[in-house]
Scaffold this motif. Structure first.
Motif, PDB file in Angstrom:
ATOM      1  N   ARG A  16     -34.086  63.303   0.101  1.00 25.67           N
ATOM      2  CA  ARG A  16     -35.174  62.549  -0.530  1.00 25.67           C
ATOM      3  C   ARG A  16     -35.672  61.423   0.389  1.00 25.67           C
ATOM      4  O   ARG A  16     -36.864  61.138   0.457  1.00 25.67           O
ATOM      5  CB  ARG A  16     -34.669  61.983  -1.860  1.00 25.67           C
ATOM      6  N   ILE A  17     -34.751  60.814   1.120  1.00 27.02           N
ATOM      7  CA  ILE A  17     -35.104  59.706   2.011  1.00 27.02           C
ATOM      8  C   ILE A  17     -35.825  60.207   3.256  1.00 27.02           C
ATOM      9  O   ILE A  17     -36.621  59.490   3.843  1.00 27.02           O
ATOM     10  CB  ILE A  17     -33.822  58.922   2.391  1.00 27.02           C
ATOM     11  N   GLY A  18     -35.546  61.438   3.662  1.00 32.85           N
ATOM     12  CA  GLY A  18     -36.222  61.979   4.830  1.00 32.85           C
ATOM     13  C   GLY A  18     -35.318  62.357   5.983  1.00 32.85           C
ATOM     14  O   GLY A  18     -35.794  62.602   7.093  1.00 32.85           O
ATOM     15  N   PHE A  19     -34.010  62.440   5.753  1.00 30.64           N
ATOM     16  CA  PHE A  19     -33.086  62.883   6.792  1.00 30.64           C
ATOM     17  C   PHE A  19     -33.316  64.366   7.074  1.00 30.64           C
ATOM     18  O   PHE A  19     -33.514  65.149   6.150  1.00 30.64           O
ATOM     19  CB  PHE A  19     -31.633  62.702   6.347  1.00 30.64           C
ATOM     20  N   GLY A  20     -33.239  64.742   8.345  1.00 34.02           N
ATOM     21  CA  GLY A  20     -33.286  66.147   8.712  1.00 34.02           C
ATOM     22  C   GLY A  20     -31.978  66.823   8.338  1.00 34.02           C
ATOM     23  O   GLY A  20     -30.993  66.167   7.983  1.00 34.02           O
ATOM     24  N   LEU A  21     -31.939  68.146   8.447  1.00 35.72           N
ATOM     25  CA  LEU A  21     -30.768  68.913   8.039  1.00 35.72           C
ATOM     26  C   LEU A  21     -29.513  68.523   8.813  1.00 35.72           C
ATOM     27  O   LEU A  21     -28.436  68.393   8.234  1.00 35.72           O
ATOM     28  CB  LEU A  21     -31.040  70.411   8.188  1.00 35.72           C
ATOM     29  N   VAL A  22     -29.625  68.315  10.116  1.00 37.66           N
ATOM     30  CA  VAL A  22     -28.447  67.949  10.917  1.00 37.66           C
ATOM     31  C   VAL A  22     -27.906  66.593  10.467  1.00 37.66           C
ATOM     32  O   VAL A  22     -26.690  66.424  10.271  1.00 37.66           O
ATOM     33  CB  VAL A  22     -28.781  67.937  12.424  1.00 37.66           C
ATOM     34  N   ASP A  23     -28.786  65.610  10.281  1.00 40.22           N
ATOM     35  CA  ASP A  23     -28.329  64.284   9.857  1.00 40.22           C
ATOM     36  C   ASP A  23     -27.792  64.309   8.424  1.00 40.22           C
ATOM     37  O   ASP A  23     -26.838  63.590   8.104  1.00 40.22           O
ATOM     38  CB  ASP A  23     -29.446  63.258  10.003  1.00 40.22           C
TER      39      ASP A  23
END
Length: 131
Positions: A16-23
């Motif tokens: 929801r915050i906008g982290f990519g899949l790896v993060d």
């Protein structure tokens, strides 16, 4: 605290915050290890999560706390190769490497609180964090 709930909550919040899949995966892995430590070594506890924002940078702060026996030697517990057995094999040191900010507050006989923060684009400049 339920380990499956922690993983699901952290993944959803990070997405929801906008982290990519790896993060997202790094943060969920660290959270899973810390939640497991809270349950197994601290006898249970809680996780508090707070969404952070400073300018365009967004983040997630997780605090894992318990009223367990505490960690008598934090430096040793953070060291590579230290294990109490049965976990993901990361330990506190591994969890620390997966996040941008990491701190441990522990008092033997009173409990432990581990705070981690991850940012969407790396940590903001010092003194710029807001909630």
């Amino acid at each position: 605290m339920d380990l499956a709930w922690v993983r699901q909550h952290v993944r959803q919040a990070a997405g929801r915050i906008g982290f990519g899949l790896v993060d997202q995966t790094k943060l969920v892995t660290a959270a899973s290890e810390l939640a497991r430590n809270t349950l197994v070594h601290g006898g249970g506890g809680q996780m508090d999560s707070t969404e952070l924002r400073t300018g365009a940078t967004r983040g997630l702060r997780l605090v894992f706390s318990d009223r367990g026996p505490g960690i008598p030697d934090i430096e040793r517990a953070l060291g590579d190769g230290y294990t109490s057995g049965g976990g993901l094999g990361l330990g506190l040191g591994g969890a620390r490497r997966l996040v941008h900010e990491f701190s441990v507050d522990s008092t033997p006989g009173e409990g432990t609180a581990v705070t981690v923060i991850c940012w969407t684009t790396g940590p903001p400049p010092p003194g710029r964090e807001s909630t």
